[in-house]
Motif scaffolding. Structure first.
Motif, PDB file in Angstrom:
ATOM      1  N   SER A 250       1.890   1.047  10.982  1.00 30.95           N
ATOM      2  CA  SER A 250       1.031   2.212  11.230  1.00 30.95           C
ATOM      3  C   SER A 250       1.112   3.174  10.049  1.00 30.95           C
ATOM      4  CB  SER A 250       1.466   2.910  12.523  1.00 30.95           C
ATOM      5  OG  SER A 250       0.649   4.028  12.781  1.00 30.95           O
ATOM      6  N   PRO A 251       0.342   2.914   8.994  1.00 31.37           N
ATOM      7  CA  PRO A 251       0.429   3.731   7.771  1.00 31.37           C
ATOM      8  C   PRO A 251       0.177   5.218   7.984  1.00 31.37           C
ATOM      9  CG  PRO A 251      -0.780   1.711   7.349  1.00 31.37           C
ATOM     10  CD  PRO A 251      -0.593   1.791   8.831  1.00 31.37           C
TER      11      PRO A 251
ATOM     12  N   MET B  70      12.024   2.629   8.511  1.00 30.64           N
ATOM     13  CA  MET B  70      10.877   3.510   8.304  1.00 30.64           C
ATOM     14  C   MET B  70       9.761   2.750   7.571  1.00 30.64           C
ATOM     15  SD  MET B  70       9.905   6.525   9.051  1.00 30.64           S
ATOM     16  CE  MET B  70       8.357   7.354   8.727  1.00 30.64           C
ATOM     17  N   ASP B  71      10.138   1.980   6.570  1.00 34.60           N
ATOM     18  CA  ASP B  71       9.151   1.191   5.835  1.00 34.60           C
ATOM     19  C   ASP B  71       8.470   0.178   6.753  1.00 34.60           C
ATOM     20  OD1 ASP B  71       9.791   2.572   3.546  1.00 34.60           O
ATOM     21  OD2 ASP B  71      11.014   0.975   2.670  1.00 34.60           O
ATOM     22  N   LYS B  72       9.249  -0.438   7.635  1.00 33.11           N
ATOM     23  CA  LYS B  72       8.694  -1.409   8.578  1.00 33.11           C
ATOM     24  C   LYS B  72       7.663  -0.741   9.488  1.00 33.11           C
ATOM     25  CE  LYS B  72      11.693  -3.925  10.838  1.00 33.11           C
ATOM     26  NZ  LYS B  72      12.682  -4.274  11.894  1.00 33.11           N
TER      27      LYS B  72
ATOM     28  N   ALA C 170       8.592   1.535  17.116  1.00 31.90           N
ATOM     29  CA  ALA C 170       8.044   2.835  16.700  1.00 31.90           C
ATOM     30  C   ALA C 170       6.696   2.667  16.010  1.00 31.90           C
ATOM     31  CB  ALA C 170       9.032   3.540  15.774  1.00 31.90           C
ATOM     32  N   GLY C 171       6.577   1.673  15.152  1.00 28.44           N
ATOM     33  CA  GLY C 171       5.318   1.437  14.465  1.00 28.44           C
ATOM     34  C   GLY C 171       4.207   1.051  15.418  1.00 28.44           C
TER      35      GLY C 171
END
Length: 355
Positions: free
Chosen positions: A79-80, A72-74, A32-33
């Protein structure tokens, strides 16, 4: 054909691609990131997301809640500023709990299928998270949008149309899948879009329509826009990427699959699903039933005393690469996978002409 950019919630996508949610453990924070970093929308599957937590079998709900935040953190570290959300299955027990946890984790959107998410607006009313139902027919689109409108005075922020070539759980009866040619289903897509436009007018807001199922080649991507879609959802093509969270053996199962290996199965969720035929499916067919090792009460439509197999166990085996004991969900064109790519290469392939 140049594509217009559209927003999901407060964030604008740079490319009109949403990565489909794949569980258990296939699309987590890594995939996802990576998709979000390239300008698409990355989707983490919340389905039994905590399967690697040490207390998963003793306390699955708490394990899943912790894992929602970890993944989610990963994704955010990769991708901030990207668009990152979750896929929630309506068939899951503790659906409301997970919806609220996803919001607390800071997700940008929730996509929800495997049933109609009739009460999702009630769970997100104190947040600004975007919500999208997954529908496959004009009837299901009409039912969910009318219900949200009447009961909650709210409409979808975007909508995902999953066609008959999609992977995993399918919103059709098994017999329909052989009848719905691309030409026939194109008319259904247009009818769904007509329903959506009605609510766009009422709420005076754009409701992007995302077409999913069988989007594998650039021609499929282009065709979606000619039908009136605003974007596409792609899942299978992202499985065979370096960044996909699945075990390498799962990815290789796609690459090694032949067209005749892609089959329709009956899922314990109570819906047909599409998967790769393997030792596990042959065993289910021969023995009739593989009893669950331990029931986690994860799916409210599942009867553990009668289910042909435990879908959580089978999908966890898949995520871990134990392919002979696994249910290998896939899209209708998974057999076309020939090599491991990068997410960037996949995005660039589809978005040659994106703004």
């Amino acid at each position: 054909m140049r594509k217009e950019q559209f927003s999901i919630g407060k964030k604008q996508l740079k490319v009109p691609i949403i990565q489909g949610g794949m569980g258990v453990g296939i699309s987590l924070g890594g995939l996802a990131g990576a998709v979000a970093k390239e300008g698409g929308a990355g989707t983490i599957s919340a389905a039994q997301i905590g399967f690697r937590e040490p207390d998963f079998y003793e306390n699955p709900v708490e394990a899943n809640k912790r894992a929602i935040h970890k993944e989610m953190d990963k994704a955010r570290k990769i991708s901030p500023e990207g668009v990152i959300g979750f896929n929630l299955m309506v068939a899951m027990n503790d659906y409301e709990t997970y919806a609220r946890e996803v919001i607390a984790a800071g997700a940008d959107f929730i996509v929800s299928g495997a049933g109609l998410p009739v009460d999702l607006p009630a769970y997100i009313k104190d947040s600004d998270i975007a919500i999208a139902p997954i529908v496959s027919t004009r009837k299901s689109a009409h039912v969910i949008l009318k219900f949200w409108d009447k009961k909650y005075k709210k409409t979808a922020d975007f909508i995902v149309i999953e066609g008959p070539m999609a992977g995993g759980h399918l919103g059709f009866h098994k017999e329909q899948l052989g009848e719905l040619t691309p030409e026939i289903y194109a008319e259904e897509v247009k009818e769904i879009i007509t329903v959506v436009r009605k609510y766009e007018e009422k709420y005076e807001k754009k409701i992007p329509v995302i077409l999913a199922g069988g989007i594998y080649e650039h021609a499929d991507y282009e065709r979606a826009f000619t039908l009136g879609a605003d974007g596409v959802q792609i899942a299978t093509r992202f499985v065979t990427t370096e960044e996909c969270d699945a075990d390498e053996r799962y990815k290789q199962a796609y690459i090694q699959a032949k067209k005749e290996d892609i089959v329709i199965v009956n899922s314990p969720v109570g819906m047909p699903g599409r998967a790769i035929r393997n030792v596990f499916l042959d065993k289910v067919k021969t023995e009739g039933r593989i009893p669950p090792t331990k029931c986690l009460r994860c799916i409210h439509t599942c009867n553990p005393a009668e289910t042909p197999y435990c879908i959580t166990e089978a999908l966890i085996h898949a995520a871990k690469g134990e392919v002979d004991q696994a249910l290998l969900f896939c899209g209708g064109r998974a057999y076309e996978a020939k090599t491991i790519e990068t997410v960037k290469k996949v995005i660039d392939y589809f978005c040659k002409d994106c703004l």
